[in-house]
Design an enzyme around this catalytic site. Structure first.
Site, PDB file in Angstrom:
ATOM      1  N   ARG A  56     -12.379  -8.610  45.833  1.00  0.00           N
ATOM      2  CA  ARG A  56     -13.538  -8.482  44.936  1.00  0.00           C
ATOM      3  C   ARG A  56     -14.834  -8.409  45.735  1.00  0.00           C
ATOM      4  NH1 ARG A  56     -17.049 -10.835  41.669  1.00  0.00           N
ATOM      5  NH2 ARG A  56     -16.680 -12.964  42.347  1.00  0.00           N
ATOM      6  N   ASP A  67     -27.710  -3.213  20.769  1.00  0.00           N
ATOM      7  CA  ASP A  67     -27.243  -4.155  19.763  1.00  0.00           C
ATOM      8  C   ASP A  67     -28.081  -4.113  18.490  1.00  0.00           C
ATOM      9  OD1 ASP A  67     -25.248  -4.957  21.451  1.00  0.00           O
ATOM     10  OD2 ASP A  67     -26.278  -6.748  22.166  1.00  0.00           O
ATOM     11  N   PRO A 102      -6.335   2.202  45.400  1.00  0.00           N
ATOM     12  CA  PRO A 102      -5.775   2.626  44.110  1.00  0.00           C
ATOM     13  C   PRO A 102      -6.261   1.755  42.957  1.00  0.00           C
ATOM     14  CG  PRO A 102      -4.070   2.571  45.794  1.00  0.00           C
ATOM     15  CD  PRO A 102      -5.288   1.961  46.409  1.00  0.00           C
ATOM     16  N   TYR A 127       6.527  -4.235  40.768  1.00  0.00           N
ATOM     17  CA  TYR A 127       7.225  -3.012  40.408  1.00  0.00           C
ATOM     18  C   TYR A 127       8.530  -2.888  41.208  1.00  0.00           C
ATOM     19  CZ  TYR A 127       3.008  -1.881  37.777  1.00  0.00           C
ATOM     20  OH  TYR A 127       1.987  -1.914  36.866  1.00  0.00           O
ATOM     21  N   ASP A 166     -41.524  -7.111  25.723  1.00  0.00           N
ATOM     22  CA  ASP A 166     -40.584  -8.120  25.222  1.00  0.00           C
ATOM     23  C   ASP A 166     -41.340  -9.397  24.894  1.00  0.00           C
ATOM     24  OD1 ASP A 166     -37.311  -8.362  25.371  1.00  0.00           O
ATOM     25  OD2 ASP A 166     -38.309 -10.303  25.430  1.00  0.00           O
ATOM     26  N   ARG A 218     -13.436  -2.074  42.100  1.00  0.00           N
ATOM     27  CA  ARG A 218     -14.479  -2.322  41.105  1.00  0.00           C
ATOM     28  C   ARG A 218     -15.888  -2.074  41.643  1.00  0.00           C
ATOM     29  NH1 ARG A 218     -12.295  -8.059  39.227  1.00  0.00           N
ATOM     30  NH2 ARG A 218     -11.548  -7.977  41.388  1.00  0.00           N
TER      31      ARG A 218
END
Length: 702
Positions: free
Chosen positions: A302, A655, A29, A179, A422, A325
């Site tokens: 994680r 940017d 979740p 909760y 670059d 994630r």
């Protein structure tokens, strides 16, 4: 390529009650900012994870009734049959790709927002929640009577039946994060003297009775689980020893356990950014719980590395890898592991833009531009529509986040030639020196992934150490030019709070910008006093303060915000960052706007316009970034030169167009590539917006 031997354990099926997971990847979740209010967006977002190989895909917390109305938060309510119809869109999207659909049933108790229902908050003992307004509701909650407990229990049972009837395979009862059930479990919240308070067994009674009735109602058809927080970082939860005992008590009522840590007050201890907590940090806690149960354990920590995931499962401390994630950063993580393409995985960087973006209305990710765009823009994380006219040569100037994303995406769409140029000898733009700030090394995963992809694309060439002028661009021979030259920090101290430069700051040798410190390597006189003026509130000001303190400087941080590292309170690293600054001896001044720099003295005003003065030997300005758009402006201002070249269009992105967080800058490059053949790619195409229409007396998604 094929599945590596060390990862095979991750693809062993496992039984959870009446259901079987096809592998060990559980998309646990997590919030999306969609839920039943944007059901098509929600279903597409979840369905993509199922397509990517996750064995089970869950909702976010699903409120069981009006007393737990969570508006404006992102709950997927399941109060009635209309909610059920909206849930079925998600269930069907998940089932279409062979995954199990899971729902997390929730009641917020004293933390419930109740802004639409306007019902009183419910609580064990009439004690207000620990979240102050505006994060939490104002007022004192009602003490739950036996009748309230019965009514809420029945609302959980009704929601479980409704979930089963629309096709959910797993019913997961939320007893964590502070909760309602967690409030009953916690002696901080629960001061009752009846059969629902006092001993741990009594405090657990409400939760266990509800689990038992849910199991009786749907246990033959659905796997039943409970999500529990093992411990918190304050007095408001229960101890790890209590968690072990609670697991033993409720073990006969569940088919597996879904475990995490923390509460609404220390959410960052669970959904922690990489800046403060490493991958795998919960393993010692899971090891304790393993002694209390033989049921399968879903554990979050994680996770981003398939190697560490496999080690965790092989250890026996967990059986199923729980992830939120990483599934956002790369929905196809399981499939890529199965196919032996681990180098193609977009590893989560732990920036937590996904968390901060929830409060702003739409899921976002700094690695995956398609997150949240699956329905409204029809974007797929692994598929690109081929260009109708691939005979284009594209010059991208600037290999920062936006330039990298547009170049790779155009090459994947089949552009005949893409040159990425670059002035640096490496890709990454402004992000590369940021990796030297304390705790931000994992942000380099953004660069690492794209470096690998560039090497795989024969129609994309990176040209390093090359600075192009406007004449160089005009003579380059490209049909399309994309300027992605980034931004720089203001040297004048202009700030969002003042819209004016700092008086007296010009040409002072002891005033530094982040570029001077991180790119050029300049430093103030060793050991001197340094003030970091952080008017932006992101990671840069606090990160530089940490860095300079570690190097032996006497550091102070001054900010006009109510907190140092203000954005960190949304990305959940703010409290940890402030604690680390305090531990380093950094002095912090809040609600202060600087106005003038004198001879070693900074002048400004405080929150109530009172004068502020601070002596310093050096000043670092992290106030505002400004676009580096000179090249773009020169090109588009010379219409005759453009007409005389082969260039059909010039675009400015990232940017260089508007300095923004990494996720938004990267998104800008991705969007341009996706919409490259629209009538005007510089203007985003409209996206699908979900609205509700009254049909046969019901509000239904359009």
């Amino acid at each position: 390529m094929s599945l590596a031997d060390q990862h095979k354990v991750l693809f062993e099926p496992i039984s959870i009650g009446p259901k079987t997971l096809r592998n060990r990847f559980f998309n646990v979740p997590h919030g999306t900012a969609y839920g039943v209010r944007r059901p098509s967006t929600w279903a597409s977002f979840r369905g993509i994870r199922a397509e990517g190989g996750w064995a089970a895909v869950s909702t976010e917390f699903s409120s069981v009734g009006p007393s737990s109305d969570e508006f404006p938060l992102h709950s997927s309510d399941i109060w009635d049959d209309e909610d059920g119809r909206r849930h079925k869109l998600m269930v069907d999207a998940v089932h279409a790709h062979g995954a199990l659909a899971s729902i997390e049933l929730h009641h917020g108790g004293t933390h419930a927002m109740r802004r639409l229902s306007r019902e009183p908050a419910l609580s064990p003992s009439g004690l207000a929640g620990e979240l102050p307004p505006p994060a939490g509701p104002l007022g004192t909650p009602k003490v739950m009577t036996f009748e309230d407990i019965e009514r809420v229990t029945q609302s959980f049972v009704d929601a479980a039946i409704r979930a089963r009837d629309v096709g959910y395979d797993i019913v997961d009862v939320l007893a964590g994060y502070g909760y309602l059930f967690a409030q009953f479990l916690s002696p901080f919240h629960n001061h009752r003297t009846d059969r629902y308070g006092g001993s741990l067994e009594n405090r657990a009674r409400f939760w266990i009775e509800t689990l038992g009735r849910i199991r009786d109602a749907v246990g033959a058809d659905c796997a039943v689980a409970s999500r529990m927080s093992l411990q918190t970082q304050g007095p408001w939860g229960h101890t790890l020893d209590d968690s072990v005992a609670l697991v033993r008590m409720a073990d006969p009522l569940v088919d597996f356990w879904d475990l995490n840590v923390g509460s609404v007050l220390d959410w960052g201890s669970d959904i922690s950014p990489s800046r403060v907590i490493p991958e795998g940090h919960n393993m010692d806690l899971f090891a304790r719980i393993r002694k209390a149960t033989e049921k399968p354990i879903v554990g979050v920590s994680r996770w981003t590395s398939p190697d560490l995931m496999a080690q965790a499962v092989l250890s026996g401390f967990i059986d199923i890898v729980g992830s939120a994630r990483q599934s956002i950063a790369d929905p196809f993580f399981p499939q890529k592991v199965y196919e032996g393409r681990v180098e193609d995985i977009r590893e989560c960087m732990g920036i937590n833009h996904c968390i901060s973006s929830l409060d702003r209305g739409n899921m976002g990710c700094a690695q995956n531009a398609t997150a949240g765009e699956e329905y409204r823009r029809d974007w797929h994380p692994e598929r690109f529509q081929p260009l109708e006219r691939p005979e284009v040569s594209v010059l991208v100037v600037g290999a920062g986040p936006a330039g990298l994303e547009v170049a790779i995406s155009l090459a994947r769409r089949g552009a005949e030639m893409v040159h990425l140029v670059d002035s640096s000898d490496q890709i990454g733009g402004h992000l590369r020196p940021v990796l030297d700030l304390p705790g931000l090394r994992e942000w380099g995963r953004f660069i690492d992934h794209r470096m690998i992809q560039i090497a795989k694309l024969p129609n994309l060439q990176f040209i390093s150490s090359t600075t192009l002028s406007a004449d160089d661009v005009l003579d380059y021979g490209a049909s399309h030019v994309v300027i992605a030259t980034g931004a720089q920090w203001s040297e004048t101290g202009i700030a969002p709070s003042t819209h004016a430069p700092l008086a007296g700051v010009a040409d002072l040798p002891w005033v530094f910008t982040p570029e001077r410190l991180l790119v050029r390597g300049d430093r103030p006189v060793a050991g001197c006093s340094v003030v970091v003026y952080d008017a932006e509130g992101g990671y840069m000001g606090s990160g530089l303060a940490q860095l300079l303190a570690d190097e032996g400087y006497k550091v102070s941080v001054v900010t006009p915000h109510v907190q140092v590292a203000a954005e960190g309170d949304l990305t959940l690293d703010g409290p940890a960052v402030r604690a680390s600054l305090h531990a380093r001896g950094v002095t912090m001044y809040r609600n202060v706007c600087l106005a003038e720099v004198g001879d070693g003295v900074l002048q400004g005003t405080g929150e109530f316009e009172e004068p502020f003065s601070l002596e310093t030997e050096a000043l670092v300005l992290a106030t505002m970034r400004t676009p580096v758009d000179d090249l773009y402006r020169r090109l588009v201002s010379d219409h005759s030169a453009l007409e005389g070249s082969r260039i059909e269009a010039v675009y400015c992105i990232g940017d260089a167009l508007s300095p923004r967080p990494l996720a938004d800058s990267m998104f800008d490059g991705h969007r341009l590539a996706r919409e490259f053949e629209s009538l005007d790619p510089s203007v985003p195409l409209p996206y699908k917006r979900e609205s509700l229409h009254l049909v046969d007396g019901h509000d239904r998604p359009a």
